[in-house]
Design a protein around this motif. Structure first.
Motif, PDB file in Angstrom:
ATOM      1  N   LYS A  30       0.831  -1.200   0.000  1.00 41.06           N
ATOM      2  CA  LYS A  30       0.000   0.000   0.000  1.00 41.06           C
ATOM      3  C   LYS A  30       0.871   1.258   0.000  1.00 41.06           C
ATOM      4  O   LYS A  30       0.616   2.204  -0.734  1.00 41.06           O
ATOM      5  CB  LYS A  30      -0.919  -0.002   1.217  1.00 41.06           C
ATOM      6  CG  LYS A  30      -1.873   1.154   1.244  1.00 41.06           C
ATOM      7  CD  LYS A  30      -2.790   1.074   2.452  1.00 41.06           C
ATOM      8  CE  LYS A  30      -3.687   2.298   2.510  1.00 41.06           C
ATOM      9  NZ  LYS A  30      -4.529   2.300   3.694  1.00 41.06           N
ATOM     10  N   ALA A  31       1.939   1.251   0.814  1.00 39.06           N
ATOM     11  CA  ALA A  31       2.844   2.402   0.859  1.00 39.06           C
ATOM     12  C   ALA A  31       3.542   2.606  -0.479  1.00 39.06           C
ATOM     13  O   ALA A  31       3.698   3.742  -0.943  1.00 39.06           O
ATOM     14  CB  ALA A  31       3.875   2.212   1.978  1.00 39.06           C
ATOM     15  N   LEU A  32       3.966   1.524  -1.124  1.00 41.48           N
ATOM     16  CA  LEU A  32       4.600   1.633  -2.440  1.00 41.48           C
ATOM     17  C   LEU A  32       3.629   2.178  -3.477  1.00 41.48           C
ATOM     18  O   LEU A  32       3.995   2.999  -4.312  1.00 41.48           O
ATOM     19  CB  LEU A  32       5.143   0.273  -2.890  1.00 41.48           C
ATOM     20  CG  LEU A  32       6.391  -0.223  -2.167  1.00 41.48           C
ATOM     21  CD1 LEU A  32       6.643  -1.694  -2.496  1.00 41.48           C
ATOM     22  CD2 LEU A  32       7.596   0.614  -2.531  1.00 41.48           C
ATOM     23  N   ALA A  33       2.381   1.730  -3.420  1.00 38.73           N
ATOM     24  CA  ALA A  33       1.370   2.228  -4.359  1.00 38.73           C
ATOM     25  C   ALA A  33       1.098   3.706  -4.123  1.00 38.73           C
ATOM     26  O   ALA A  33       0.978   4.485  -5.072  1.00 38.73           O
ATOM     27  CB  ALA A  33       0.083   1.417  -4.220  1.00 38.73           C
ATOM     28  N   GLU A  34       1.003   4.126  -2.860  1.00 40.97           N
ATOM     29  CA  GLU A  34       0.763   5.535  -2.549  1.00 40.97           C
ATOM     30  C   GLU A  34       1.921   6.417  -2.996  1.00 40.97           C
ATOM     31  O   GLU A  34       1.727   7.568  -3.371  1.00 40.97           O
ATOM     32  CB  GLU A  34       0.509   5.706  -1.054  1.00 40.97           C
ATOM     33  CG  GLU A  34      -0.833   5.163  -0.613  1.00 40.97           C
ATOM     34  CD  GLU A  34      -1.004   5.168   0.899  1.00 40.97           C
ATOM     35  OE1 GLU A  34      -0.047   5.538   1.622  1.00 40.97           O
ATOM     36  OE2 GLU A  34      -2.092   4.788   1.355  1.00 40.97           O
ATOM     37  N   ALA A  35       3.150   5.872  -2.971  1.00 40.99           N
ATOM     38  CA  ALA A  35       4.324   6.636  -3.396  1.00 40.99           C
ATOM     39  C   ALA A  35       4.478   6.634  -4.920  1.00 40.99           C
ATOM     40  O   ALA A  35       5.346   7.317  -5.449  1.00 40.99           O
ATOM     41  CB  ALA A  35       5.588   6.077  -2.741  1.00 40.99           C
ATOM     42  N   GLY A  36       3.654   5.843  -5.620  1.00 38.71           N
ATOM     43  CA  GLY A  36       3.721   5.825  -7.079  1.00 38.71           C
ATOM     44  C   GLY A  36       4.704   4.838  -7.653  1.00 38.71           C
ATOM     45  O   GLY A  36       5.004   4.871  -8.841  1.00 38.71           O
ATOM     46  N   PHE A  37       5.232   3.929  -6.825  1.00 39.14           N
ATOM     47  CA  PHE A  37       6.197   2.949  -7.310  1.00 39.14           C
ATOM     48  C   PHE A  37       5.535   1.763  -8.007  1.00 39.14           C
ATOM     49  O   PHE A  37       6.169   1.055  -8.763  1.00 39.14           O
ATOM     50  CB  PHE A  37       7.058   2.412  -6.157  1.00 39.14           C
ATOM     51  CG  PHE A  37       8.092   3.384  -5.685  1.00 39.14           C
ATOM     52  CD1 PHE A  37       9.215   3.653  -6.440  1.00 39.14           C
ATOM     53  CD2 PHE A  37       7.946   4.036  -4.480  1.00 39.14           C
ATOM     54  CE1 PHE A  37      10.163   4.551  -6.014  1.00 39.14           C
ATOM     55  CE2 PHE A  37       8.889   4.935  -4.036  1.00 39.14           C
ATOM     56  CZ  PHE A  37      10.007   5.192  -4.805  1.00 39.14           C
ATOM     57  N   LEU A  38       4.252   1.512  -7.726  1.00 36.22           N
ATOM     58  CA  LEU A  38       3.587   0.385  -8.347  1.00 36.22           C
ATOM     59  C   LEU A  38       2.084   0.626  -8.399  1.00 36.22           C
ATOM     60  O   LEU A  38       1.562   1.505  -7.718  1.00 36.22           O
ATOM     61  CB  LEU A  38       3.879  -0.924  -7.610  1.00 36.22           C
ATOM     62  CG  LEU A  38       3.480  -1.012  -6.130  1.00 36.22           C
ATOM     63  CD1 LEU A  38       2.066  -1.505  -5.973  1.00 36.22           C
ATOM     64  CD2 LEU A  38       4.423  -1.956  -5.416  1.00 36.22           C
ATOM     65  N   GLU A  39       1.417  -0.166  -9.229  1.00 37.20           N
ATOM     66  CA  GLU A  39      -0.037  -0.173  -9.278  1.00 37.20           C
ATOM     67  C   GLU A  39      -0.479  -1.497  -8.675  1.00 37.20           C
ATOM     68  O   GLU A  39       0.020  -2.551  -9.043  1.00 37.20           O
ATOM     69  CB  GLU A  39      -0.527  -0.070 -10.722  1.00 37.20           C
ATOM     70  CG  GLU A  39      -0.222   1.265 -11.356  1.00 37.20           C
ATOM     71  CD  GLU A  39      -0.757   1.352 -12.765  1.00 37.20           C
ATOM     72  OE1 GLU A  39      -1.773   0.689 -13.069  1.00 37.20           O
ATOM     73  OE2 GLU A  39      -0.148   2.076 -13.560  1.00 37.20           O
ATOM     74  N   LYS A  47      -4.986  -3.077 -15.484  1.00 38.19           N
ATOM     75  CA  LYS A  47      -5.293  -2.667 -16.854  1.00 38.19           C
ATOM     76  C   LYS A  47      -4.097  -3.003 -17.737  1.00 38.19           C
ATOM     77  O   LYS A  47      -2.951  -2.949 -17.275  1.00 38.19           O
ATOM     78  CB  LYS A  47      -5.558  -1.164 -16.889  1.00 38.19           C
ATOM     79  CG  LYS A  47      -6.731  -0.736 -16.062  1.00 38.19           C
ATOM     80  CD  LYS A  47      -6.800   0.786 -16.003  1.00 38.19           C
ATOM     81  CE  LYS A  47      -7.701   1.198 -14.869  1.00 38.19           C
ATOM     82  NZ  LYS A  47      -7.428   2.517 -14.368  1.00 38.19           N
ATOM     83  N   PRO A  48      -4.321  -3.337 -19.005  1.00 35.18           N
ATOM     84  CA  PRO A  48      -3.191  -3.635 -19.895  1.00 35.18           C
ATOM     85  C   PRO A  48      -2.236  -2.439 -19.987  1.00 35.18           C
ATOM     86  O   PRO A  48      -2.674  -1.294 -20.018  1.00 35.18           O
ATOM     87  CB  PRO A  48      -3.844  -3.897 -21.244  1.00 35.18           C
ATOM     88  CG  PRO A  48      -5.283  -4.127 -20.966  1.00 35.18           C
ATOM     89  CD  PRO A  48      -5.600  -3.443 -19.671  1.00 35.18           C
TER      90      PRO A  48
END
Length: 70
Positions: A30-39, A47-48
């Motif tokens: 969740k922290a990585l997603a919030e930082a923009g490192f992953l979806e 999504k493709p």
């Protein structure tokens, strides 16, 4: 120490995270997603991926980057 996640930046761009030991995988994701490192859609398919730029030339982009660095 208090459980905070610290985002390491270089010139305003996030380049890493410092997380406390003992955090769960879910909280790290969740922290990585919030930082923009992953979806991460937690169980839902992503999504493709669509490339932002398509190279239609004869040369590889990596060759152009290497030439530009010289």
């Amino acid at each position: 120490k208090a459980g905070q996640v610290i985002v390491v930046t270089e010139r305003g761009k996030a380049i890493g995270l410092i997380t406390p030991l003992g955090t769960t995988v879910d909280s790290r994701m969740k922290a990585l997603a919030e930082a923009g490192f992953l979806e991460w859609e937690r169980g839902r398919p992503l999504k493709p991926y669509r490339p932002k730029i398509i190279n239609r030339g004869d040369r590889l982009v990596s060759d152009m980057v290497a030439e530009d660095r010289r």
